[in-house]
Design an enzyme around this catalytic site. Structure first.
Site, mmCIF file in Angstrom:
data_model
loop_
_atom_site.group_PDB
_atom_site.id
_atom_site.type_symbol
_atom_site.label_atom_id
_atom_site.label_comp_id
_atom_site.label_asym_id
_atom_site.label_seq_id
_atom_site.Cartn_x
_atom_site.Cartn_y
_atom_site.Cartn_z
ATOM 1 N N ARG A 233 45.203 17.115 50.083
ATOM 2 C CA ARG A 233 44.662 18.436 49.789
ATOM 3 C C ARG A 233 44.826 19.332 51.014
ATOM 4 N NH1 ARG A 233 44.927 17.540 45.280
ATOM 5 N NH2 ARG A 233 43.378 17.659 43.615
ATOM 6 N N GLU A 262 45.504 27.683 46.362
ATOM 7 C CA GLU A 262 46.694 27.532 45.512
ATOM 8 C C GLU A 262 46.500 28.264 44.183
ATOM 9 O OE1 GLU A 262 46.793 23.280 45.259
ATOM 10 O OE2 GLU A 262 47.925 23.075 47.105
ATOM 11 N N HIS A 285 52.800 21.930 45.526
ATOM 12 C CA HIS A 285 51.891 20.994 44.841
ATOM 13 C C HIS A 285 52.603 20.353 43.640
ATOM 14 C CE1 HIS A 285 47.377 19.941 44.343
ATOM 15 N NE2 HIS A 285 48.146 18.971 43.838
HETATM 16 N N1 NAI Z 1 49.766 16.274 45.722
HETATM 17 C C1 NAI Z 1 49.490 15.807 44.524
HETATM 18 O O1 NAI Z 1 50.196 16.092 43.561
HETATM 19 C C2 NAI Z 1 48.325 14.891 44.339
HETATM 20 C C3 NAI Z 1 47.338 14.798 45.281
HETATM 21 N N2 NAI Z 1 46.308 13.924 45.105
HETATM 22 C C4 NAI Z 1 45.305 13.820 46.176
HETATM 23 O O2 NAI Z 1 45.379 12.514 46.717
HETATM 24 C C5 NAI Z 1 44.062 12.014 46.891
HETATM 25 C C6 NAI Z 1 44.084 10.492 46.828
HETATM 26 O O3 NAI Z 1 44.456 10.070 45.527
HETATM 27 P P1 NAI Z 1 44.310 8.541 45.097
HETATM 28 O O4 NAI Z 1 44.891 7.651 46.118
HETATM 29 O O5 NAI Z 1 44.819 8.450 43.711
HETATM 30 O O6 NAI Z 1 42.736 8.395 45.103
HETATM 31 P P2 NAI Z 1 41.896 7.066 45.292
HETATM 32 O O7 NAI Z 1 40.508 7.428 44.881
HETATM 33 O O8 NAI Z 1 42.556 5.901 44.644
HETATM 34 O O9 NAI Z 1 41.940 6.793 46.862
HETATM 35 C C7 NAI Z 1 41.346 7.640 47.800
HETATM 36 C C8 NAI Z 1 41.111 6.839 49.046
HETATM 37 O O10 NAI Z 1 40.630 7.715 50.055
HETATM 38 C C9 NAI Z 1 39.600 7.042 50.756
HETATM 39 N N3 NAI Z 1 38.768 7.986 51.486
HETATM 40 C C10 NAI Z 1 39.003 8.315 52.761
HETATM 41 N N4 NAI Z 1 38.095 9.168 53.189
HETATM 42 C C11 NAI Z 1 37.241 9.392 52.198
HETATM 43 C C12 NAI Z 1 36.084 10.185 52.083
HETATM 44 N N5 NAI Z 1 35.612 10.889 53.113
HETATM 45 N N6 NAI Z 1 35.449 10.197 50.910
HETATM 46 C C13 NAI Z 1 35.906 9.479 49.885
HETATM 47 N N7 NAI Z 1 37.016 8.701 49.943
HETATM 48 C C14 NAI Z 1 37.669 8.648 51.108
HETATM 49 C C15 NAI Z 1 38.893 6.219 49.698
HETATM 50 O O11 NAI Z 1 38.174 5.154 50.286
HETATM 51 C C16 NAI Z 1 40.082 5.714 48.888
HETATM 52 O O12 NAI Z 1 40.613 4.539 49.456
HETATM 53 C C17 NAI Z 1 43.240 12.696 45.788
HETATM 54 O O13 NAI Z 1 41.869 12.786 46.131
HETATM 55 C C18 NAI Z 1 43.882 14.050 45.681
HETATM 56 O O14 NAI Z 1 43.217 14.958 46.528
HETATM 57 C C19 NAI Z 1 46.223 13.112 44.022
HETATM 58 C C20 NAI Z 1 47.181 13.180 43.039
HETATM 59 C C21 NAI Z 1 48.277 14.108 43.095
HETATM 60 O O1 3PY Z 2 45.583 14.759 40.683
HETATM 61 C C1 3PY Z 2 45.434 15.532 41.647
HETATM 62 O O2 3PY Z 2 44.459 15.445 42.406
HETATM 63 C C2 3PY Z 2 46.415 16.584 41.906
HETATM 64 O O3 3PY Z 2 46.384 17.188 42.937
HETATM 65 C C3 3PY Z 2 47.380 16.987 40.875
HETATM 66 O O4 3PY Z 2 46.785 17.888 40.056
#
Ligand code: NAI
Ligand code: 3PY
Length: 311
Positions: A233, A262, A285
């Site tokens: 993010r 965004e 994004h």
């Molecule tokens: N650029 C894009 O298109 C996308 C971006 N994202 C971003 O990627 C991030 C991660 O996605 P995933 O790996 O699928 O999520 P997830 O929930 O599987 O993993 C997130 C990880 O971050 C850790 N973490 C580190 N600091 C944290 C905090 N202060 N509070 C809570 N958790 C913390 C958690 O422990 C967990 O291991 C999402 O939150 C989202 O912001 C997600 C999907 C698409």
């Molecule tokens: O899944 C997410 O968090 C993304 O950023 C894509 O929308």
């Protein structure tokens, strides 16, 4: 049960909403919705389905019928979670829908920055290859990823897959302690790992603990050839501080898929810097947008509606 989908346009073309329609009595679909329009459109709905529309405290407080918010994304930073919790509104996001898509995009940024793609592409476009004294250009140093150290923040769905793909390139991978929880975590924190990193990739949510996690002070501890990647993010990095470091030669490359606002209608210093001769990549994004990932969001949201109905 009435559900309102506020920002269907953000799902892109070719997405079948049938799995959602089958689970609700009425589905009202809006293409785009502003923060100001959200309250009026959600009035009387039990379920709000949103991707990136901001649902802040005043909005949620004005919606007494609202019981569930289905977020069509993993990140939930557009929702006031504390207020939703206080009002008893259930929040269900989707995880694991775009692991292949986002991990592929992250590796693309890593490979492109490591091979100085923005710099060589610019050189070729400006005719510098045609003018070279010998057969190639080699003005920009290329980082061989094999044997190098990748430091990842966030050992969740995406961070884990990025780590696996990087290992296939022969990289050594370390995961940092969870920001804000360093004292309880056995893993070293980012501050400890950053000076040893060749590449740093962020895969954590945006929270109070991760806002400006990479700030000016941390950037000064980086080696000058370190590559920094943010597919998480905007705002997890102080982007302006990172840009200053890149311009000063204190950062080897900077790749972002996300910005704090965004779309960046009012511009952003990183967008302006794209015309400069920097190892900088900004994607809009778009890491998550493969058709497979976007359709999977719908089936996972249908599962979330089922979980709500069976509560
Ligand atoms: N650029 C894009 O298109 C996308 C971006 N994202 C971003 O990627 C991030 C991660 O996605 P995933 O790996 O699928 O999520 P997830 O929930 O599987 O993993 C997130 C990880 O971050 C850790 N973490 C580190 N600091 C944290 C905090 N202060 N509070 C809570 N958790 C913390 C958690 O422990 C967990 O291991 C999402 O939150 C989202 O912001 C997600 C999907 C698409
Ligand atoms: O899944 C997410 O968090 C993304 O950023 C894509 O929308």
């Amino acid at each position: 049960m009435k559900a309102v989908l506020l920002d269907a346009a953000s799902l892109g073309p070719g997405i079948d909403l049938a799995p959602i329609r089958q689970r609700v009595d009425t589905l009202e679909v809006h293409d785009v919705t502003t923060r100001e329009q959200a309250t009026g459109r959600l009035a009387g709905a039990e379920v709000a389905i949103v991707n990136k529309v901001v649902l802040d405290a005043p909005t949620l407080e004005a919606l007494p019928d609202l019981k569930q918010i289905c977020v069509l994304a993993t990140g939930t930073n557009n929702i006031d979670m504390t207020t939703a919790d206080r009002l008893g509104i259930r929040i269900d996001n989707v995880t694991g829908y775009g692991t292949a898509s986002v991990a592929q995009h992250t590796l693309m940024l890593m490979l492109a920055l490591a091979t100085r793609l923005p710099c060589y592409q610019r050189d070729v476009a400006q005719g510098r290859w045609r003018e070279s004294r010998f057969f190639c250009l080699m003005d920009h140093p290329i980082l061989q990823l094999e044997g190098k150290h990748l430091v990842i923040v966030g050992q969740g769905e995406l961070g884990t897959r990025v780590g696996q793909l990087a290992e296939a390139f022969g990289m050594r991978v370390s995961f940092t302690a969870r920001p804000g929880n360093e004292a309880q975590d056995t893993r070293p924190g980012l501050r400890e790992l950053a000076p040893q990193a060749d590449v740093i990739s962020l895969h954590c949510p945006l929270t109070e603990a991760t806002h400006h996690l990479v700030d000016n002070e941390l950037l000064t501890s980086f080696r000058s050839d370190t590559l920094l990647i943010n597919c998480a993010r905007g705002g997890v990095i102080d982007e302006v501080a990172a840009l200053d470091a890149l311009r000063a030669g204190h950062l080897g490359g900077f790749g972002v898929d996300v910005l704090p606002v965004e779309p960046p209608r009012d511009g952003h210093p990183l967008l302006e810097a794209l015309s400069e001769a920097l190892n900088l990549i900004v994607t809009p994004h778009s890491a998550w947008i493969t058709p497979e990932a976007r359709q999977k969001i719908i089936s996972l949201t249908a599962d979330n509606l089922d979980a709500f109905l069976m509560r």
